[in-house]
Design an enzyme around this catalytic site. Sequence first.
Site, PDB file in Angstrom:
ATOM      1  N   LYS A  40      13.910  76.347 114.925  1.00  0.00           N
ATOM      2  CA  LYS A  40      14.861  76.841 115.924  1.00  0.00           C
ATOM      3  C   LYS A  40      16.201  77.148 115.257  1.00  0.00           C
ATOM      4  CE  LYS A  40      16.247  72.158 117.266  1.00  0.00           C
ATOM      5  NZ  LYS A  40      16.439  71.217 118.391  1.00  0.00           N
ATOM      6  N   TYR A 270      48.357  82.133 107.494  1.00  0.00           N
ATOM      7  CA  TYR A 270      48.999  82.211 108.808  1.00  0.00           C
ATOM      8  C   TYR A 270      49.776  80.928 109.091  1.00  0.00           C
ATOM      9  CZ  TYR A 270      46.212  86.356 109.884  1.00  0.00           C
ATOM     10  OH  TYR A 270      45.656  87.612 109.879  1.00  0.00           O
TER      11      TYR A 270
END
Length: 376
Positions: A40, A270
């Site tokens: 999965k 940033y």
Amino acid sequence: MITAVNRPAALHINLAAIKENTRQAKAHLKPGQKLFCVVKANAYGHGAARLAPVMEEAGADGFCVAMLDEGLELRRAQIVKPILVLGLQPAEESALAAANDISLPVSSLDWLKKAEKVLRKEGLQLKIHLAIDSGMGRIGFSEDEDFKAVNEYLQGNDAFFVEGMFTHFASADSADASYFDYQVKRFKHMESLLTVKPKWIHVDNTAAILFDKDVASDIVRFGIGLYGLNPSSAPGSRDLEPAFALEPAMSFVSELTYVKQIHKGYGVGYGSTHIAEEDEWIGTVPVGYADGWIRKFQGFKVKVGDTYCPIVGRVCMDQFMVLLPKEVPAGTPVELISADPAAPNSLRRAADWLDTIHYEVACQFNDRLDRIYDNE
């Protein structure tokens, strides 16, 4: 999402490790047990369609996925062995599952009634696995009366083939077995209520087989161990010793695309969360949070050449910066994640840094990252 094959950044998946982990799991099964490989979430970020045939070759008897679309992907990859979906699907999709010989879980009588109408209309029979909530608090039957009603409904009902009955353990990776034992007892009680006998009863997961939990199970659903990762690896926990060695299959590599010297007082990233305390060498790596390399990795050390260097400044969407001990050339290899479990930048150490589990770290690496399969 486009896979960036022309960027110097990729996940490397060691196929030899996948094969060996699969073979080891197969070798540790009890007589008559079957190995269902859990692929999965794109095989926990490793690449399901590419790895399922490798696992099949190494001894997989079937596969488990989380949703129908993942099962259909395996069928398109020419996987013909049994596929079991572990998560609930809309009843309207039962015919699509049946047409592709994919088994679905059942958690309610209402779902069965809706699915039967769809199946009757198409003239199809669906393989189902009855899900039991023995203590996970997730999907599955937990009340006796509800389960008895489903048992009665399935008597002689040819719209369904009761292929399996299963549960999932919440703490098979814990040294304290008290809750595990409670779940086993609860599951066996629910099994005693069933007169429609399934082909397979299955409860064992990766932790159950790795840590020798003695439970009768026709199928072992082997998941995280396939990729060489210990399920007993929550942050701050004491790892249980697995019954056999696991070989991690994933590494994450890139390179420096740019190197520059900045002067004292200069900001990086940033918000300028890193300010140079002296003249420093800064390298840029072309990986960012859009790849699953999230902002919380600020401060984590990656291997640049032979040296572990901290990430400085905030991780950007497509790039991050590292503090170098000296000038090094652009093009120098950068190892973000090492397949060596003892390395400071192993998947486990990365998970510890993020205060999570390595399942989550591996799964968050998305399809923008190229996956290169080595050692075939």
